[in-house]
Design an enzyme around this catalytic site. Structure first.
Site, PDB file in Angstrom:
ATOM      1  N   ARG A  49     -14.528  14.414 -33.859  1.00  0.00           N
ATOM      2  CA  ARG A  49     -13.793  15.514 -33.236  1.00  0.00           C
ATOM      3  C   ARG A  49     -14.231  16.797 -33.930  1.00  0.00           C
ATOM      4  O   ARG A  49     -13.536  17.362 -34.758  1.00  0.00           O
ATOM      5  CB  ARG A  49     -12.275  15.343 -33.366  1.00  0.00           C
ATOM      6  CG  ARG A  49     -11.709  14.172 -32.618  1.00  0.00           C
ATOM      7  CD  ARG A  49     -11.482  14.380 -31.130  1.00  0.00           C
ATOM      8  NE  ARG A  49     -12.604  14.175 -30.270  1.00  0.00           N
ATOM      9  CZ  ARG A  49     -12.517  14.042 -28.937  1.00  0.00           C
ATOM     10  NH1 ARG A  49     -11.351  14.086 -28.334  1.00  0.00           N
ATOM     11  NH2 ARG A  49     -13.587  13.897 -28.188  1.00  0.00           N
ATOM     12  N   LYS A 101      -0.814   6.727 -23.656  1.00  0.00           N
ATOM     13  CA  LYS A 101      -0.343   6.959 -25.030  1.00  0.00           C
ATOM     14  C   LYS A 101       1.157   6.638 -25.097  1.00  0.00           C
ATOM     15  O   LYS A 101       1.531   5.504 -25.318  1.00  0.00           O
ATOM     16  CB  LYS A 101      -0.630   8.403 -25.469  1.00  0.00           C
ATOM     17  CG  LYS A 101      -2.119   8.695 -25.734  1.00  0.00           C
ATOM     18  CD  LYS A 101      -2.906   8.926 -24.490  1.00  0.00           C
ATOM     19  CE  LYS A 101      -4.275   9.516 -24.725  1.00  0.00           C
ATOM     20  NZ  LYS A 101      -5.042   9.608 -23.463  1.00  0.00           N
ATOM     21  N   PHE A 157      -7.991  20.882 -25.240  1.00  0.00           N
ATOM     22  CA  PHE A 157      -8.327  19.467 -25.215  1.00  0.00           C
ATOM     23  C   PHE A 157      -9.478  19.306 -24.230  1.00  0.00           C
ATOM     24  O   PHE A 157      -9.549  20.020 -23.229  1.00  0.00           O
ATOM     25  CB  PHE A 157      -7.130  18.570 -24.840  1.00  0.00           C
ATOM     26  CG  PHE A 157      -7.502  17.126 -24.994  1.00  0.00           C
ATOM     27  CD1 PHE A 157      -7.692  16.588 -26.261  1.00  0.00           C
ATOM     28  CD2 PHE A 157      -7.762  16.320 -23.896  1.00  0.00           C
ATOM     29  CE1 PHE A 157      -8.115  15.268 -26.417  1.00  0.00           C
ATOM     30  CE2 PHE A 157      -8.175  15.002 -24.055  1.00  0.00           C
ATOM     31  CZ  PHE A 157      -8.356  14.479 -25.318  1.00  0.00           C
ATOM     32  N   THR A 158     -10.369  18.371 -24.533  1.00  0.00           N
ATOM     33  CA  THR A 158     -11.639  18.253 -23.806  1.00  0.00           C
ATOM     34  C   THR A 158     -11.452  18.187 -22.285  1.00  0.00           C
ATOM     35  O   THR A 158     -11.950  19.045 -21.551  1.00  0.00           O
ATOM     36  CB  THR A 158     -12.394  17.008 -24.301  1.00  0.00           C
ATOM     37  OG1 THR A 158     -11.524  15.881 -24.196  1.00  0.00           O
ATOM     38  CG2 THR A 158     -12.848  17.167 -25.750  1.00  0.00           C
ATOM     39  N   ASP A 184       1.436  19.448 -21.582  1.00  0.00           N
ATOM     40  CA  ASP A 184       0.707  18.195 -21.687  1.00  0.00           C
ATOM     41  C   ASP A 184       1.577  17.318 -22.581  1.00  0.00           C
ATOM     42  O   ASP A 184       1.592  17.460 -23.800  1.00  0.00           O
ATOM     43  CB  ASP A 184      -0.674  18.419 -22.307  1.00  0.00           C
ATOM     44  CG  ASP A 184      -1.437  17.110 -22.474  1.00  0.00           C
ATOM     45  OD1 ASP A 184      -0.805  16.039 -22.435  1.00  0.00           O
ATOM     46  OD2 ASP A 184      -2.662  17.166 -22.667  1.00  0.00           O
ATOM     47  N   TYR A 209       0.838  -1.211   0.000  1.00  0.00           N
ATOM     48  CA  TYR A 209       0.000   0.000   0.000  1.00  0.00           C
ATOM     49  C   TYR A 209       0.869   1.255   0.000  1.00  0.00           C
ATOM     50  O   TYR A 209       0.515   2.262  -0.616  1.00  0.00           O
ATOM     51  CB  TYR A 209      -0.916   0.002   1.231  1.00  0.00           C
ATOM     52  CG  TYR A 209      -1.935   1.105   1.193  1.00  0.00           C
ATOM     53  CD1 TYR A 209      -3.142   0.932   0.507  1.00  0.00           C
ATOM     54  CD2 TYR A 209      -1.697   2.333   1.811  1.00  0.00           C
ATOM     55  CE1 TYR A 209      -4.075   1.947   0.443  1.00  0.00           C
ATOM     56  CE2 TYR A 209      -2.627   3.352   1.750  1.00  0.00           C
ATOM     57  CZ  TYR A 209      -3.817   3.164   1.064  1.00  0.00           C
ATOM     58  OH  TYR A 209      -4.743   4.171   1.002  1.00  0.00           O
ATOM     59  N   PHE A 261     -19.787  14.360 -25.824  1.00  0.00           N
ATOM     60  CA  PHE A 261     -19.504  13.415 -26.913  1.00  0.00           C
ATOM     61  C   PHE A 261     -19.437  11.971 -26.427  1.00  0.00           C
ATOM     62  O   PHE A 261     -19.704  11.045 -27.175  1.00  0.00           O
ATOM     63  CB  PHE A 261     -18.183  13.809 -27.595  1.00  0.00           C
ATOM     64  CG  PHE A 261     -17.072  13.973 -26.602  1.00  0.00           C
ATOM     65  CD1 PHE A 261     -16.295  12.901 -26.235  1.00  0.00           C
ATOM     66  CD2 PHE A 261     -16.842  15.214 -26.003  1.00  0.00           C
ATOM     67  CE1 PHE A 261     -15.300  13.043 -25.288  1.00  0.00           C
ATOM     68  CE2 PHE A 261     -15.846  15.362 -25.049  1.00  0.00           C
ATOM     69  CZ  PHE A 261     -15.085  14.270 -24.688  1.00  0.00           C
TER      70      PHE A 261
HETATM   71  C1  P61 Z   1      -7.842  10.265 -26.776  1.00  0.00           C
HETATM   72  F1  P61 Z   1     -12.607  11.528 -26.677  1.00  0.00           F
HETATM   73  N1  P61 Z   1      -6.888  11.375 -24.912  1.00  0.00           N
HETATM   74  O1  P61 Z   1      -7.180  11.038 -27.502  1.00  0.00           O
HETATM   75  P1  P61 Z   1      -6.640  10.349 -20.042  1.00  0.00           P
HETATM   76  N2  P61 Z   1      -4.333  15.157 -22.907  1.00  0.00           N
HETATM   77  C2  P61 Z   1      -4.365  14.694 -24.162  1.00  0.00           C
HETATM   78  C3  P61 Z   1      -5.100  13.558 -24.455  1.00  0.00           C
HETATM   79  O2  P61 Z   1      -5.123  13.109 -25.705  1.00  0.00           O
HETATM   80  C4  P61 Z   1      -5.813  12.877 -23.407  1.00  0.00           C
HETATM   81  C5  P61 Z   1      -5.738  13.412 -22.102  1.00  0.00           C
HETATM   82  C6  P61 Z   1      -5.000  14.541 -21.885  1.00  0.00           C
HETATM   83  C7  P61 Z   1      -7.752  10.443 -25.333  1.00  0.00           C
HETATM   84  C8  P61 Z   1      -8.752   9.759 -24.438  1.00  0.00           C
HETATM   85  C9  P61 Z   1      -9.955  10.623 -24.457  1.00  0.00           C
HETATM   86  O3  P61 Z   1     -12.492  13.750 -25.305  1.00  0.00           O
HETATM   87  C10 P61 Z   1     -11.760  12.679 -24.909  1.00  0.00           C
HETATM   88  O4  P61 Z   1      -5.570   9.387 -19.682  1.00  0.00           O
HETATM   89  C11 P61 Z   1      -3.620  15.405 -25.217  1.00  0.00           C
HETATM   90  O5  P61 Z   1      -7.555   9.878 -21.100  1.00  0.00           O
HETATM   91  O6  P61 Z   1      -7.386  10.841 -18.840  1.00  0.00           O
HETATM   92  C12 P61 Z   1      -6.617  11.766 -23.672  1.00  0.00           C
HETATM   93  O7  P61 Z   1      -5.843  11.610 -20.622  1.00  0.00           O
HETATM   94  C13 P61 Z   1      -6.459  12.776 -20.965  1.00  0.00           C
HETATM   95  C14 P61 Z   1     -10.828  10.553 -25.506  1.00  0.00           C
HETATM   96  C15 P61 Z   1     -10.030  11.715 -23.599  1.00  0.00           C
HETATM   97  C16 P61 Z   1     -11.759  11.563 -25.701  1.00  0.00           C
HETATM   98  C17 P61 Z   1     -10.963  12.721 -23.819  1.00  0.00           C
HETATM   99  O8  P61 Z   1      -8.545   9.362 -27.223  1.00  0.00           O
END
Ligand code: P61
Length: 473
Positions: free
Chosen positions: A381, A257, A123-124, A214, A71, A447
């Site tokens: 998107r 990623k 970014f979302t 980021d 832990y 979305f």
């Molecule tokens: C993706 F539809 N991306 O591209 P987490 N920063 C950036 C990202 O690309 C990102 C995160 C932060 C996703 C998953 C996803 O609207 C959406 O590990 C540049 O997913 O929490 C994630 O990182 C967030 C898909 C996220 C989406 C948000 O597919």
């Protein structure tokens, strides 16, 4: 160009199966025409996202077996810290369950309500966390990023004049920090140049502004610098990545990623005071500061994966595969965002379905049509992803895109051929395609869970005709 084969061989496989047109019609209807709501079993080739969908290496799997599940004080955490220090150059690390966990923490730590946060395109999840912390996001990316046909080699660059204008307008003390994404997801996986990073650093130094990144797709960004920026062609990508990150005060990372794992993320930084605050918050929202919502084995897999993702041969194949798909589409006249980015091919849905106004949701419609054609799953998107502004109106982004996102080390170029053929078939009958309308819309990040219906069904109802079969059926 010589062929670039996969720099690995396949040790384990996961069967995937084709569906019939009838099955896909039932599946997309049940999913409310939202590809996020499809069941994975109904998908043939899954290009929804590159997030958490990578294939791990034998080394990562063996590291997982050695995970320390204590832990507190697990050695898996030490492995991650060591790896981040060595590859990224940051002394302090705070793990989180994934990228948005890190975004949540850093937004709370750095933003005082009422402050402003410039960034190279929204970014979302990033913007939502900035807003929840009381901040206002400002897009300071160069104009070329909003133009799918611009061939600018670094479309992710910060527009220094826009950044300066914001400083002049609100005052440097009202800027919480600048967030520079490498690469820029919503612009099409577009990179930021080293020269631009240096220039942003100079402005930040002049005004005492914190410079955050980021760094979710930093390895892909570093590869583009090697390919496109003078002086970097002969340098290993790992070295370029270190140089890029040396200019930042800290990063948020979605390990899903460019750390080649299925779950995980972290914050990394140089300032111990920020680390202390992150540790105070992480215990409330994620878990102990040495695991941040992850299992020990996840930390170990990430420690190994982040190094693997900086390998030159891996990246040459990775970026080459995305480009291969992009070029196949381009040869057939399909409008895509150029140049092809790091993690995905983005179809310009506004140009593809130029008979549909943006309010008829061209990208959402196109993603559903591609699924219907072949079982290939893509992601909207565009206007749906952009959500509503503070007054409740739809935001109308300049880019209305469908993302064909390539998971890392998962598919072969034969899969890319199948995808290209499907998109080209849909392109050839694009004029028959009619739009969609919302039938359910949640208040945030709509979305993910919105539901839609074809507008064709409305028109048929008004005219007393039976509901038409889906286009191309
Ligand atoms: C993706 F539809 N991306 O591209 P987490 N920063 C950036 C990202 O690309 C990102 C995160 C932060 C996703 C998953 C996803 O609207 C959406 O590990 C540049 O997913 O929490 C994630 O990182 C967030 C898909 C996220 C989406 C948000 O597919």
């Amino acid at each position: 160009m010589p062929a670039i084969a996969e720099p690995y061989r396949i040790k384990m496989v996961e069967p995937i199966t084709m569906t019939t047109r009838e099955q896909r019609e039932a599946a997309i209807r049940a999913a409310g025409y939202n590809t996020f709501l499809l069941r994975s079993e109904d998908v043939y080739i899954d290009l929804l996202t590159d997030s958490g969908t990578s294939a791990m290496s034998d080394r990562q799997w063996s590291a997982m077996m050695m995970g320390d599940e204590a832990y507190a004080g697990a050695r898996s955490f030490d492995h991650l810290v060591e790896s981040v220090r060595e590859s990224y150059g940051f002394p302090y690390v705070c793990p989180t369950h994934q990228g948005r966990g890190a975004e949540h923490l850093i937004s709370r730590i750095l933003i005082t309500p009422g402050q402003h946060v410039p960034g190279n395109m929204y970014f979302t999840t990033t913007r939502v966390h900035q807003e929840l912390a009381g901040g206002t996001f400002h897009d300071v990316i160069i104009d070329e990023a909003h133009d799918p046909s611009s061939l600018h080699p670094f479309k992710g660059n910060v527009d220094l004049d826009k950044f300066q204008a914001l400083i002049d307008e609100v005052g440097a003390d009202q800027i919480a920090y600048i967030n520079v994404a490498v690469t820029v997801n919503m612009a099409g996986g577009q990179p930021v140049s080293m020269a631009n990073i240096r220039a942003v650093r100079e402005i930040c130094d002049r005004y005492g502004i914190i410079m955050w990144s980021d760094a979710t797709r930093l390895a892909e960004n570093a590869y583009f610098i090697k390919e496109r920026e003078d002086g970097y062609a002969d340098r290993p990508v790992a070295e370029i990545a270190r140089e890029m990150l040396s200019h930042f005060d800290g990063i948020t990372m979605s390990g899903k990623k460019d750390c080649l794992v299925n779950i995980g993320g972290f914050l990394a930084m140089r300032d111990e005071a920020i680390l202390t605050k992150a540790r105070e918050l992480v215990v409330v929202f994620e878990g102990m500061p040495t695991y941040g919502g992850l299992a020990g084995r996840d930390l170990d897999a990430m420690a190994v994966g982040l190094r693997e993702a900086l390998d030159d041969d891996y990246l040459a194949h990775r970026i080459g595969q995305v480009r291969y798909l992009g070029e196949r589409l381009q040869e057939a006249g399909v409008p895509i965002v150029q140049p092809v980015g790091g993690h995905a091919v983005f179809i310009d849905a506004a140009a593809f379905l130029d008979h549909l106004p943006q309010d008829e949701l061209p990208a959402q419609t196109l993603a559903a049509e591609i699924f219907l054609d072949s079982g290939v799953r893509a992601m909207e998107r565009g206007i749906v992803s952009a959500g509503r502004d503070a007054d409740g109106n739809h935001r109308h982004p300049k880019l209305e895109l469908v993302r064909l996102t390539i998971p890392r080390r998962v598919y072969t170029n034969s899969h890319m051929d199948v995808v290209a053929e499907s998109v080209i078939r849909v392109f050839q009958r694009r004029k028959e395609i009619q739009g969609l309308k919302f039938v359910y819309e949640p208040p945030t990040l709509r979305f993910f869970t919105s539901r839609f219906e074809p507008l064709a069904a409305d028109a048929a109802l008004e005219e007393g005709r039976p509901e038409p079969a889906l286009a191309g059926a």
